[in-house]
Design a protein around this motif. Sequence first.
Motif, PDB file in Angstrom:
ATOM      1  N   LEU A 180      42.619  55.431  23.141  1.00 41.13           N
ATOM      2  CA  LEU A 180      41.654  56.456  22.201  1.00 41.13           C
ATOM      3  C   LEU A 180      41.943  57.907  22.904  1.00 41.13           C
ATOM      4  CD1 LEU A 180      38.524  54.376  22.053  1.00 41.13           C
ATOM      5  CD2 LEU A 180      40.099  54.972  20.078  1.00 41.13           C
ATOM      6  N   ARG A 181      42.026  58.024  24.046  1.00 40.54           N
ATOM      7  CA  ARG A 181      42.060  59.443  24.457  1.00 40.54           C
ATOM      8  C   ARG A 181      43.503  59.960  24.230  1.00 40.54           C
ATOM      9  NH1 ARG A 181      42.299  59.534  30.333  1.00 40.54           N
ATOM     10  NH2 ARG A 181      41.720  61.645  30.029  1.00 40.54           N
ATOM     11  N   LEU A 213      39.319  61.444  11.833  1.00 38.63           N
ATOM     12  CA  LEU A 213      40.102  60.581  12.733  1.00 38.63           C
ATOM     13  C   LEU A 213      39.766  59.163  12.760  1.00 38.63           C
ATOM     14  CD1 LEU A 213      40.325  63.222  15.719  1.00 38.63           C
ATOM     15  CD2 LEU A 213      41.595  62.918  13.998  1.00 38.63           C
ATOM     16  N   ASP A 214      40.780  58.435  12.491  1.00 30.82           N
ATOM     17  CA  ASP A 214      40.492  56.903  12.619  1.00 30.82           C
ATOM     18  C   ASP A 214      41.334  56.262  13.457  1.00 30.82           C
ATOM     19  OD1 ASP A 214      39.932  54.193  12.033  1.00 30.82           O
ATOM     20  OD2 ASP A 214      41.075  54.251  10.088  1.00 30.82           O
ATOM     21  N   PRO A 215      40.722  55.999  14.672  1.00 28.61           N
ATOM     22  CA  PRO A 215      41.431  55.316  15.787  1.00 28.61           C
ATOM     23  C   PRO A 215      41.431  53.468  15.480  1.00 28.61           C
ATOM     24  CG  PRO A 215      39.396  55.829  16.555  1.00 28.61           C
ATOM     25  CD  PRO A 215      39.538  56.409  14.994  1.00 28.61           C
ATOM     26  N   PHE A 216      40.843  53.161  14.462  1.00 27.81           N
ATOM     27  CA  PHE A 216      40.612  51.826  14.615  1.00 27.81           C
ATOM     28  C   PHE A 216      41.571  51.026  13.696  1.00 27.81           C
ATOM     29  CE2 PHE A 216      36.500  53.561  15.185  1.00 27.81           C
ATOM     30  CZ  PHE A 216      36.202  53.439  16.467  1.00 27.81           C
ATOM     31  N   GLY A 217      41.949  51.566  12.507  1.00 27.04           N
ATOM     32  CA  GLY A 217      42.884  51.084  11.486  1.00 27.04           C
ATOM     33  C   GLY A 217      42.240  49.740  10.944  1.00 27.04           C
ATOM     34  N   THR A 218      41.098  49.380  10.610  1.00 27.39           N
ATOM     35  CA  THR A 218      40.621  48.291   9.930  1.00 27.39           C
ATOM     36  C   THR A 218      40.343  48.512   8.674  1.00 27.39           C
ATOM     37  OG1 THR A 218      38.266  48.935  10.405  1.00 27.39           O
ATOM     38  CG2 THR A 218      39.153  47.714  12.192  1.00 27.39           C
ATOM     39  N   ARG A 219      40.238  47.412   7.996  1.00 21.93           N
ATOM     40  CA  ARG A 219      40.143  47.489   6.347  1.00 21.93           C
ATOM     41  C   ARG A 219      38.985  48.498   5.928  1.00 21.93           C
ATOM     42  NH1 ARG A 219      41.084  44.462   1.803  1.00 21.93           N
ATOM     43  NH2 ARG A 219      39.638  44.620  -0.069  1.00 21.93           N
ATOM     44  N   SER A 277      37.611  50.980   7.786  1.00 21.70           N
ATOM     45  CA  SER A 277      37.759  52.342   8.236  1.00 21.70           C
ATOM     46  C   SER A 277      38.879  52.969   7.515  1.00 21.70           C
ATOM     47  CB  SER A 277      38.175  52.418   9.727  1.00 21.70           C
ATOM     48  OG  SER A 277      39.658  51.802   9.807  1.00 21.70           O
ATOM     49  N   ARG A 278      39.646  52.079   6.657  1.00 13.18           N
ATOM     50  CA  ARG A 278      40.739  52.770   5.914  1.00 13.18           C
ATOM     51  C   ARG A 278      39.968  53.102   4.624  1.00 13.18           C
ATOM     52  NH1 ARG A 278      46.196  51.918   7.443  1.00 13.18           N
ATOM     53  NH2 ARG A 278      46.517  50.865   9.541  1.00 13.18           N
ATOM     54  N   VAL A 279      38.876  52.209   4.157  1.00 11.75           N
ATOM     55  CA  VAL A 279      38.542  52.422   2.914  1.00 11.75           C
ATOM     56  C   VAL A 279      37.702  53.647   3.130  1.00 11.75           C
ATOM     57  CG1 VAL A 279      36.786  51.698   1.628  1.00 11.75           C
ATOM     58  CG2 VAL A 279      38.254  50.133   2.059  1.00 11.75           C
ATOM     59  N   VAL A 280      37.019  53.948   4.178  1.00 11.52           N
ATOM     60  CA  VAL A 280      36.257  55.184   4.438  1.00 11.52           C
ATOM     61  C   VAL A 280      37.218  56.387   4.637  1.00 11.52           C
ATOM     62  CG1 VAL A 280      34.604  56.177   6.336  1.00 11.52           C
ATOM     63  CG2 VAL A 280      34.418  53.831   5.788  1.00 11.52           C
ATOM     64  N   ALA A 281      38.265  56.123   5.173  1.00 14.14           N
ATOM     65  CA  ALA A 281      39.158  57.319   5.216  1.00 14.14           C
ATOM     66  C   ALA A 281      39.760  57.747   3.961  1.00 14.14           C
ATOM     67  CB  ALA A 281      40.410  57.099   6.139  1.00 14.14           C
ATOM     68  N   ARG A 282      40.060  56.702   2.875  1.00 15.36           N
ATOM     69  CA  ARG A 282      40.545  57.139   1.545  1.00 15.36           C
ATOM     70  C   ARG A 282      39.466  57.698   0.874  1.00 15.36           C
ATOM     71  NH1 ARG A 282      40.840  52.207   0.077  1.00 15.36           N
ATOM     72  NH2 ARG A 282      42.947  51.706   0.751  1.00 15.36           N
ATOM     73  N   SER A 283      38.239  57.581   1.035  1.00 15.52           N
ATOM     74  CA  SER A 283      37.342  58.328   0.156  1.00 15.52           C
ATOM     75  C   SER A 283      36.822  59.633   0.750  1.00 15.52           C
ATOM     76  CB  SER A 283      36.079  57.542   0.093  1.00 15.52           C
ATOM     77  OG  SER A 283      35.678  57.100   1.426  1.00 15.52           O
ATOM     78  N   ASN A 301      50.257  51.733  11.875  1.00 14.90           N
ATOM     79  CA  ASN A 301      50.375  50.177  11.637  1.00 14.90           C
ATOM     80  C   ASN A 301      51.871  49.693  11.902  1.00 14.90           C
ATOM     81  OD1 ASN A 301      50.418  47.375  10.829  1.00 14.90           O
ATOM     82  ND2 ASN A 301      48.658  47.792   9.473  1.00 14.90           N
ATOM     83  N   MET A 302      52.267  49.169  12.800  1.00 13.75           N
ATOM     84  CA  MET A 302      53.683  48.949  12.867  1.00 13.75           C
ATOM     85  C   MET A 302      53.985  47.476  12.154  1.00 13.75           C
ATOM     86  SD  MET A 302      53.970  51.474  14.497  1.00 13.75           S
ATOM     87  CE  MET A 302      56.093  51.199  14.733  1.00 13.75           C
TER      88      MET A 302
END
Length: 276
Positions: free
Chosen positions: A97-98, A47-53, A55-61, A71-72
């Motif tokens: 977040l909740r 779960l990535d509630p931040f959407g930063t660069r 956190s997205r790299v971490v999510a991708r891996s 991301n609108m």
Amino acid sequence: VHPAVTGSLVLDAHGFNQPAWLPRGWRARHNLKEAYAEFSPLPNLLLDPFGTRVSRVVARSMPGRRVGVANMRDAQSDRVYSSVFPLPSSLHPLQALRVFFAAALGYSLHDLVPNYGLVNVGEFLQPKRLVEADQQAMNGPIDLVVDWEALTWDVAQRQQCRALLAMTDLRVAYLDTSASTPAAKRLRLHWSQISTANYVLTGLNATAWLAAALGRPGVCLCPEGKAVAEGVVSTRWAPNKMINIDQSPFNQPQVAAQSIIRILDRQRIHLLNNKV
């Protein structure tokens, strides 16, 4: 830190912002792979509630299902996730977040009694009891949830819509429209109604975004010309979608009410045919 958190990863944010072929960029990614190797077994959900660069790299891996916040401004960046949840910017960050975790993990905020300093426990419990009592009074699941708050209709148009719905046997729940009720508190108050309703009629507000995040079908009546640019976005995995409407005559009370009545009638016929 949440009491369920049992560990943490220290990441080099500056390293992830550099290309992988540079020493610091390569080292940051290599350290992440080594940290993953210590997990046994690897988690099947991220779960990535931040959407930063970063956190997205971490999510991708990370293998398994990846869930993030939509991301609108750049929908292409959401491709790293298996599914995304749109959240209204009007929510307090803690409340957002909740809502995100509850929607992603499939539980209701009414199952919890949180006290994070936003409201006291007594204020939270009282609306919960009211919702439960209201559901019992409805004597079954709600067919339609109507939120007048962000609709562009005047009083006469709202009465016209309400009169048309009253001519049917639909179970309709009209949400609290008190201007003094904060958006976050309204979500808590009406969460169970929105999450279980067969259909939702609302304007462009937090109710619409929550219904879209939970995969509920419904109509979001947007200001004229705003449906494409500002309308709600339902999650990709949702079998049901929120429809954004901003053009006449489709956004008028009589047309909207009659269309919803027909949709719910078809739903009932479909359910009856399946039972037979």
